[in-house]
Enzyme design. Structure first.
Site, PDB file in Angstrom:
ATOM      1  N   HIS A 142       2.570 -18.479  18.271  1.00  0.00           N
ATOM      2  CA  HIS A 142       1.213 -18.568  18.652  1.00  0.00           C
ATOM      3  C   HIS A 142       0.208 -17.398  18.980  1.00  0.00           C
ATOM      4  O   HIS A 142      -0.625 -17.456  19.235  1.00  0.00           O
ATOM      5  CB  HIS A 142       1.194 -19.428  20.194  1.00  0.00           C
ATOM      6  N   SER A 197       2.518 -19.157   2.100  1.00  0.00           N
ATOM      7  CA  SER A 197       1.606 -18.234   1.538  1.00  0.00           C
ATOM      8  C   SER A 197       1.238 -18.560   0.053  1.00  0.00           C
ATOM      9  O   SER A 197       2.112 -18.877  -0.747  1.00  0.00           O
ATOM     10  CB  SER A 197       2.266 -16.949   1.764  1.00  0.00           C
ATOM     11  N   SER A 198       0.021 -18.146  -0.354  1.00  0.00           N
ATOM     12  CA  SER A 198      -0.243 -18.110  -1.873  1.00  0.00           C
ATOM     13  C   SER A 198       0.770 -17.340  -2.716  1.00  0.00           C
ATOM     14  O   SER A 198       0.710 -17.560  -4.053  1.00  0.00           O
ATOM     15  CB  SER A 198      -1.618 -18.111  -2.004  1.00  0.00           C
ATOM     16  N   CYS A 199       1.271 -16.288  -2.177  1.00  0.00           N
ATOM     17  CA  CYS A 199       2.378 -15.607  -2.876  1.00  0.00           C
ATOM     18  C   CYS A 199       3.504 -16.303  -3.538  1.00  0.00           C
ATOM     19  O   CYS A 199       4.276 -15.745  -4.122  1.00  0.00           O
ATOM     20  CB  CYS A 199       2.864 -14.237  -1.863  1.00  0.00           C
ATOM     21  N   TYR A 210       9.498 -11.806   0.480  1.00  0.00           N
ATOM     22  CA  TYR A 210       8.609 -12.941   1.383  1.00  0.00           C
ATOM     23  C   TYR A 210       8.437 -14.350   0.701  1.00  0.00           C
ATOM     24  O   TYR A 210       8.615 -15.411   1.290  1.00  0.00           O
ATOM     25  CB  TYR A 210       7.302 -12.077   1.698  1.00  0.00           C
ATOM     26  N   LYS A 235       9.767 -17.919   2.057  1.00  0.00           N
ATOM     27  CA  LYS A 235       8.394 -19.220   1.875  1.00  0.00           C
ATOM     28  C   LYS A 235       8.988 -20.279   1.124  1.00  0.00           C
ATOM     29  O   LYS A 235       8.609 -21.481   1.420  1.00  0.00           O
ATOM     30  CB  LYS A 235       7.068 -18.656   1.841  1.00  0.00           C
ATOM     31  N   HIS A 284      -2.756  -6.230   6.099  1.00  0.00           N
ATOM     32  CA  HIS A 284      -3.245  -6.589   4.643  1.00  0.00           C
ATOM     33  C   HIS A 284      -4.378  -5.986   4.360  1.00  0.00           C
ATOM     34  O   HIS A 284      -5.020  -5.366   5.076  1.00  0.00           O
ATOM     35  CB  HIS A 284      -3.318  -8.311   4.591  1.00  0.00           C
TER      36      HIS A 284
END
Length: 341
Positions: A40, A136-138, A165, A169, A208
């Site tokens: 959070h 994540s889109s990665c 990473y 994910k 980033h």
């Protein structure tokens, strides 16, 4: 999945309801449901808390890292056994840009994999009604067909600069899928594109691209630097989503989506890194030259998400990129300690 819409009017107020036939009435979060937001204090987790509070949810459970280390299995299991959250948003993660990912491959893989496995497993053991995993889109292949659909997962080689990473994910979303298949849980996954906004990380090495550019152009403006040098050649294409828009989608999906396949979160729009740097410089007010260090890596050539699934469910983003960058820059200016993270 079939969606039904209903409109009716009471005292000139139009009420709009959307029903998903695959969800039972008790699948929807009640305003007093026990909702745990893991992570959070991060950019995504804090945005989810803001969105939940905005929508009137009153029983939000949070823990700082000092209070609960999610990489400790015994601590996570004790927390879930004591609190018994009904819904979980798993937004906690170890994140960073290209430099951080390349320099700490093992750390990124271990920390992310162990914390997500601990939380997902403890949620299942303690009867959590629904969990939403933030990825994540990665996770998608480096050279996936564009725009990338959810079905292209595991169809090609990953981008090497953030492979560790991405593998962590992928493991998390697959564990959710396997629990659904084996035990009938209702655990879903959301795959955001590049995010930015309040509570971002502006560290000069570990951030980033967009927050890094905000800091660099701000410091260049303040110091009167004649030029700013950016990595690569500026050609890669990127998509960016304002984090509060993502949070809105996360709450929406918790109440309106069930399924093993992940849901992409993005805008469906992209621009080159060169265009992004020019836009950030304009918003920040930097008027010097922008140079390019082509000895540095570009990263993935293109990462545009196909967002047709979220659109079909009835959701779309609200914040245009330039407006969002202005909000992010104000956040940077009013919260200077975030630049030290």
């Amino acid at each position: 999945m079939t969606i039904y819409d209903l409109r009716f009017t009471i005292d000139d107020l139009t009420i709009y309801l959307r029903f998903n036939e695959d969800l039972r009435f008790d699948d929807y979060m009640k305003l007093d449901s026990k909702i745990y937001v893991a992570g959070h204090r991060g950019m995504v987790g804090s945005a989810i808390v803001r969105e939940l509070e905005r929508q009137g949810y009153t029983h939000i459970i949070t823990r700082t890292h000092a209070e609960l280390d999610l990489t400790r299995q015994d601590a996570v299991e004790a927390f879930f056994a004591a609190e018994k959250p009904e819904y979980v948003f798993l937004a906690a993660a170890k994140v960073g840009g290209i430099v951080a990912n390349q320099n700490a491959l093992a750390d990124f893989m271990y920390d992310n994999m162990i914390l997500e496995m601990n939380v997902i497993h403890a949620a299942w053991k303690n009867g959590c009604k629904k969990l939403e995993f933030l990825g994540s889109s990665c996770i998608y292949p480096r050279l996936a067909p564009q725009p990338m659909t959810e079905s292209c997962l595991l169809t090609g080689e990953l981008e090497k600069t953030n492979e560790a990473y991405a593998l962590a994910k992928i493991s998390g979303l697959k564990y959710c899928e396997f629990l659904n298949r084996q035990y009938g849980t209702d655990y879903i996954s959301v795959m955001p594109t590049n995010l930015y906004g309040p509570n971002d990380n502006y560290h000069p090495e570990h951030s980033h691209v967009l927050p890094a550019l905000i800091r660099r152009f701000h410091e260049a403006k303040v110091s009167g630097a004649a030029s700013v040098t950016c990595w690569g050649d500026g050609s890669p294409l990127r998509e960016f989503l304002y984090v509060d828009d993502l949070a809105n989608l996360c709450v929406f999906l918790m109440n309106n989506y069930s399924g093993n396949e992940t849901v992409n979160a993005g805008t469906g729009k992209e621009l080159t890194i060169k265009q992004l740097t020019e836009l950030v410089a304009r918003v920040v007010g930097y008027e010097g030259s922008i140079l390019w260090d082509t000895t540095r890596p570009n990263g993935t050539p293109r990462k545009l998400l196909d967002v047709s699934k979220a659109t079909a469910l009835g959701w779309t983003y609200k914040t245009e990129l330039e407006d969002g960058i202005r909000l992010a820059y104000q956040d940077f200016l009013t919260n200077p300690m975030r630049a030290e993270r």
